[in-house]
Every structure is written in C-alpha cells, then in structure tokens.
Design an enzyme around this catalytic site. Structure first.
Site, PDB file in Angstrom:
ATOM      1  CE1 TYR A  93      -3.095   3.075   0.658  1.00  0.00           C
ATOM      2  CE2 TYR A  93      -2.207   3.152   2.888  1.00  0.00           C
ATOM      3  CZ  TYR A  93      -2.978   3.705   1.884  1.00  0.00           C
ATOM      4  OH  TYR A  93      -3.628   4.897   2.101  1.00  0.00           O
ATOM      5  CE  LYS A 101      -2.504   6.835  -1.791  1.00  0.00           C
ATOM      6  NZ  LYS A 101      -3.668   7.162  -2.659  1.00  0.00           N
TER       7      LYS A 101
END
Length: 323
Positions: free
Chosen positions: A152, A156
């Site tokens: 994750y 990002k």
C-alpha cells in the site's frame, strides 16, 4: 461552469469533500467503482447523501478503465481533479498487492494522461502517512521515504512520483496531501474507530494488534475535507501533511474515550503486532499552516463525540455493516 472531478466519491473522504464543494456552490462530478474492499452498504449511504444536490453527477467507473475515464473527460468541462480513489489499507495490501498496483499506480497514470491530453491543470492527489514508516516522528514532508513497509505505502509513493513527473514534463499543478488516520461519521468500516464503536455496541471483543500503546495522529474528517479543498490553490508541486499535528493518542486511550461516550465497557482482545504496521504516526503540519492557512479545528474528544452521536442516529446501519 466547470466540474470538480472527485474520484472515489463514495469513499469516506471523497464523500465529505464532495459535500463541502457542493455547499460552496460548486458542481461535482463523482466517479467510483463501488468495489467491495469493505461493505458497500456505507458507500451507497454516502452516495445517497450526495445525490440530494442537483449539482452532483455520478458515474460508476473504475479508474483503471482508461476508455471509460476518457469518456468523462470528453463529455464534461473539468476545472480540477481531486483524486481520492485508491485501494487503501496496510494489512490488506499484503493479501492482494496486484489490485493496489492497478488502482493506485495505473489508475493515477490514467488520470495524469487524460489531464495532460484535455488541458486540465490542477490535481489534488491523496497520499498517506504510511509512507513515513520507519522514520522518527513528528514527520515532515522533506523526510526521505524510500523504504515502504507495505505494498500500500509503496504504491502511494509510486503515485506521488508519477505525479511529479507529469508536473515536470507537462506543467500540471499538483498538490499531494498525505493524510493521517482520518476518522468521523460514516467512516471506513475497515478502520479502527468504526470497528471499535460497532464491537462495543454488539459486546464483541475489540481486536487490537499489539498492546494498544501504538499511537496515531487521528484527524477529523471535516478538517481533512477543508484541507483537501484548500489544496486546490495553485502551488506548482507540493507535498503537504494533513494531520492532527499534536501529540498522537494511543489505541487504548481511544477505547477509553469511546467507552465513556457510549456508556459501555469494551471487551479487549490483544493480538500480535503486525510488522507492516507502524508504532506511531505524527504529522508536522507547519507546511499546511504556511501554504494553506490550514490547521485542524476539531479535537479528538469533540470528533469522537460527533462520531458516536452519528452512530447512535444510524445504529441499524452500523449493525448491518459487515466488518
């Protein structure tokens, strides 16, 4: 009048940003794929709130579908893009990292390409405090964040880097906002506070990863929405923290406040700390104060009170949602 394109509009932050823009008299064009990363019941509830405004249009579109997204840019005049669509969650990203790459990197690339092609100059890109894992708090935007601890966080960071490339090559004006543990009414049911409230009501054990001393810089949703909209101003390319900015509060302390507000004791179940998680998040928000004239207005006590009050008013909804 141009539309503000809000991706992930049925998500927690997307919904509230949309509401704030609509209250300002803006026209909002929302897209969301309504995926089942968490119970979609809450996404439909948020959408129904937004649809009360005549200035809101919605399309169920996945941002990884370039042609579907292109149709939106061909059909509407877009003033700016607020890109909130993403697969979120640290632990879930270990189970299916591929969907995180698709949504967070490919989806962002699709938007950047279309903005370039259709002459849309302003992007607000949502990012995360998870990027700061391994750094010493409080976290400021100039820290080197090249060692993400989860897919994750890595995706990002990848989206941030792509957006800089398009700023450099094509002159897109981009504000990257790194959010710190957002909470509030109609919050994500895969996040701690929603789950804690639901489990206290249902007298089920609260699952805590670690000993509960891990701390977060909890930030109320309305403050996040204000900061996100403030980031629409021309800035060139900037990365800006949006967080509480004060001493972070532990998970154990959060549970104690919720117990008092709800009037029931929680059952606690302590589990092993997850190695993809971080012990502390804490934002240095001096840059947001300087560039956006922004700082949070809602204290953790007041924010939790509002959240619990909303849950009491929507108790059947809370009980129906699977977590």
């Amino acid at each position: 009048m141009g539309y503000y394109l809000v991706t992930g509009v049925a998500g927690f932050i997307g919904w509230r940003v949309g509401e704030f823009l609509l209250k300002e008299g803006k026209a909002v064009l929302g897209v969301d794929n309504l995926n089942d990363a968490y119970d979609v019941t809450l996404k439909y509830w948020r959408l129904n709130e937004l649809k009360k405004s005549e200035n809101f249009k919605f399309y169920q579109i996945d941002i990884t579908n370039f042609q579907a997204l292109k149709t939106i840019f061909e059909t509407y005049s877009i003033s700016a893009v607020i890109h909130l669509a993403a697969r979120a969650g640290v632990r879930a990203s270990l189970e299916n990292p591929w969907v995180y790459v698709d949504s967070n990197i490919t989806g962002t690339l699709n938007l950047l390409e279309l903005m370039k092609d259709f002459g849309v100059k302003k992007l607000v890109l949502a990012s995360t405090s998870s990027i700061y894992a391994g750094q010493s708090p409080p976290f400021h935007e100039d820290l080197k964040v090249d060692t993400p601890l989860s897919p994750y966080a890595a995706t990002k960071k990848g989206a941030e880097l792509l957006s800089y490339t398009y700023h450099h090559l094509y002159g897109l004006d981009i504000s990257v906002v790194r959010y710190f543990t957002v909470y509030g009414p109609a919050g994500r049911p895969d996040m701690s506070i929603f789950r804690f409230i639901k489990w206290i009501y249902e007298e089920k054990p609260i699952k805590i990863f670690g000993d509960g001393t891990q701390a977060r810089d909890f930030t109320y949703i309305d403050d996040i929405a204000r900061g996100t909209i403030a980031s629409l101003k021309p800035l060139g390319y900037e990365i800006i923290n949006l967080g509480g900015g004060k001493n972070p509060i532990s998970i154990n302390q959060i549970i104690e406040i919720l117990e008092r507000l709800i009037g029931k004791k929680a059952k606690r179940e302590y589990l092993n700390f997850h190695k993809a998680d971080v012990k502390v998040t804490w934002a240095d928000i001096s840059k947001a104060k300087k560039l956006l004239n922004w700082e949070p207005e809602i204290s953790i006590e007041e924010g939790l009170k509002r959240t619990v009050n909303w849950s009491k008013e929507n108790i059947e909804l809370i009980k129906s949602i699977k977590v």
